[in-house]
Design a protein around this motif. Structure first.
Motif, short mmCIF file in Angstrom:
data_model
loop_
_atom_site.label_atom_id
_atom_site.label_comp_id
_atom_site.label_asym_id
_atom_site.label_seq_id
_atom_site.Cartn_x
_atom_site.Cartn_y
_atom_site.Cartn_z
N ARG A 31 0.84 -1.13 -0.07
CA ARG A 31 0.00 -0.14 -0.21
C ARG A 31 0.82 1.17 -0.01
NH1 ARG A 31 -5.21 0.38 1.39
NH2 ARG A 31 -4.73 2.00 2.87
N ASP A 32 2.02 1.14 0.57
CA ASP A 32 2.94 2.46 0.62
C ASP A 32 3.37 2.64 -0.82
OD1 ASP A 32 4.40 0.06 0.84
OD2 ASP A 32 6.23 1.30 1.67
N ARG A 33 3.26 1.85 -1.72
CA ARG A 33 3.79 2.01 -2.98
C ARG A 33 2.66 2.45 -4.14
NH1 ARG A 33 7.93 -2.25 -5.59
NH2 ARG A 33 7.49 -0.67 -7.28
N CYS A 34 1.34 2.14 -3.42
CA CYS A 34 0.16 2.53 -4.39
C CYS A 34 0.04 4.17 -4.71
CB CYS A 34 -1.21 2.03 -3.52
SG CYS A 34 -2.83 2.16 -4.40
N VAL A 35 -0.28 4.32 -5.68
CA VAL A 35 -0.44 5.70 -6.30
C VAL A 35 -2.08 6.10 -6.41
CG1 VAL A 35 1.88 6.02 -7.33
CG2 VAL A 35 -0.13 5.12 -8.62
N GLY A 36 -2.79 5.02 -6.44
CA GLY A 36 -4.19 5.38 -6.48
C GLY A 36 -5.02 5.28 -7.77
N SER A 37 -4.22 4.81 -8.96
CA SER A 37 -4.80 4.94 -10.22
C SER A 37 -6.03 4.15 -10.43
CB SER A 37 -3.80 4.21 -11.03
OG SER A 37 -3.52 2.95 -11.05
N GLY A 38 -6.33 2.90 -9.52
CA GLY A 38 -7.56 2.41 -9.73
C GLY A 38 -7.65 1.36 -10.85
N LEU A 43 -6.18 4.30 -2.08
CA LEU A 43 -5.47 3.29 -2.16
C LEU A 43 -5.97 1.90 -1.98
CD1 LEU A 43 -3.12 4.74 0.55
CD2 LEU A 43 -2.92 5.16 -2.02
N VAL A 44 -5.12 0.89 -2.86
CA VAL A 44 -5.40 -0.37 -2.97
C VAL A 44 -6.03 -1.07 -1.68
CG1 VAL A 44 -3.35 -1.29 -2.94
CG2 VAL A 44 -5.21 -2.72 -4.29
N THR A 45 -6.91 -1.77 -1.72
CA THR A 45 -7.43 -2.71 -0.62
C THR A 45 -7.80 -3.98 -1.25
OG1 THR A 45 -9.88 -2.32 -0.66
CG2 THR A 45 -8.31 -1.17 0.80
N VAL A 46 -7.31 -5.15 -0.59
CA VAL A 46 -7.59 -6.63 -1.15
C VAL A 46 -8.71 -6.97 -0.39
CG1 VAL A 46 -6.68 -8.81 -1.27
CG2 VAL A 46 -5.17 -6.88 -1.28
N LEU A 47 -9.77 -7.47 -1.19
CA LEU A 47 -10.96 -7.91 -0.76
C LEU A 47 -11.08 -9.35 -0.38
CD1 LEU A 47 -13.41 -6.15 -2.93
CD2 LEU A 47 -12.84 -5.27 -0.89
N GLN A 84 -7.83 -12.17 -14.18
CA GLN A 84 -8.17 -10.72 -14.03
C GLN A 84 -7.02 -10.01 -13.21
OE1 GLN A 84 -11.94 -10.26 -12.20
NE2 GLN A 84 -13.10 -10.87 -13.89
N VAL A 85 -6.68 -10.91 -11.94
CA VAL A 85 -5.83 -10.69 -11.08
C VAL A 85 -4.51 -10.40 -11.68
CG1 VAL A 85 -4.47 -11.21 -8.64
CG2 VAL A 85 -7.07 -11.49 -9.12
N ALA A 86 -4.07 -11.25 -12.39
CA ALA A 86 -2.68 -10.98 -13.30
C ALA A 86 -2.73 -9.91 -13.90
CB ALA A 86 -2.46 -12.34 -13.91
N GLN A 87 -3.95 -9.62 -14.69
CA GLN A 87 -3.84 -8.16 -15.53
C GLN A 87 -3.90 -7.22 -14.61
OE1 GLN A 87 -7.10 -7.82 -18.19
NE2 GLN A 87 -5.90 -6.66 -19.62
N ALA A 88 -4.32 -7.02 -13.54
CA ALA A 88 -4.31 -5.88 -12.64
C ALA A 88 -3.26 -5.91 -12.09
CB ALA A 88 -5.36 -6.15 -11.54
N ALA A 89 -2.42 -6.88 -11.61
CA ALA A 89 -0.98 -6.85 -11.22
C ALA A 89 0.05 -6.26 -12.32
CB ALA A 89 -0.38 -8.14 -10.67
N GLU A 90 0.00 -6.66 -13.66
CA GLU A 90 0.70 -6.17 -14.72
C GLU A 90 0.48 -4.84 -15.14
OE1 GLU A 90 1.08 -7.10 -19.55
OE2 GLU A 90 0.81 -9.18 -18.11
N LEU A 91 -0.78 -4.31 -15.12
CA LEU A 91 -1.13 -2.84 -15.30
C LEU A 91 -0.95 -1.94 -14.28
CD1 LEU A 91 -4.09 -3.64 -17.87
CD2 LEU A 91 -1.63 -3.18 -18.21
N CYS A 92 -0.61 -2.39 -12.82
CA CYS A 92 -0.43 -1.54 -11.93
C CYS A 92 0.85 -0.53 -12.22
CB CYS A 92 -0.14 -2.30 -10.72
SG CYS A 92 -0.08 -1.24 -9.23
N PRO A 93 0.54 0.62 -12.16
CA PRO A 93 1.60 1.61 -12.46
C PRO A 93 2.74 1.62 -11.50
CG PRO A 93 -0.23 2.90 -11.96
CD PRO A 93 -0.54 1.55 -12.11
N SER A 94 2.48 1.28 -10.08
CA SER A 94 3.34 1.41 -9.08
C SER A 94 3.94 -0.08 -9.03
CB SER A 94 2.68 1.99 -7.74
OG SER A 94 1.61 1.30 -7.57
N ARG A 95 3.45 -1.00 -9.43
CA ARG A 95 3.79 -2.34 -9.25
C ARG A 95 3.82 -2.68 -7.69
NH1 ARG A 95 3.00 -2.82 -14.06
NH2 ARG A 95 4.98 -2.74 -15.45
#
Length: 63
Positions: free
Chosen positions: A7-14, A31-35, A46-57
């Motif tokens: 979460r400390d790396r998250c930039v909130g792109s959504g 900021l990202v939360t894991v449900l 879906q999860v893999a794509q979200a991880a791949e496209l996350c700008p802050s990794r």
């Protein structure tokens, strides 16, 4: 499969919440939360794509 975030790396792109809303959301600060820490196998793509496209990794997929 297990999902963790930094979460400390998250930039909130959504992007994660848009791509995999069953697994990710955003808190009041955007900021990202894991449900689901251990989502079903049918959500893997879906999860893999979200991880791949996350700008802050900040998303990690284990297993």
């Amino acid at each position: 499969m297990r999902v963790t975030t930094e979460r400390d790396r998250c930039v909130g792109s959504g992007q994660c919440a848009l791509l995999s809303p069953d697994v990710f959301d955003q808190d009041a600060d955007g900021l990202v939360t894991v449900l689901q820490e251990e989502p079903a196998e049918d959500l893997r793509e879906q999860v893999a794509q979200a991880a791949e496209l996350c700008p802050s990794r900040s998303i990690r997929v284990h297993g």
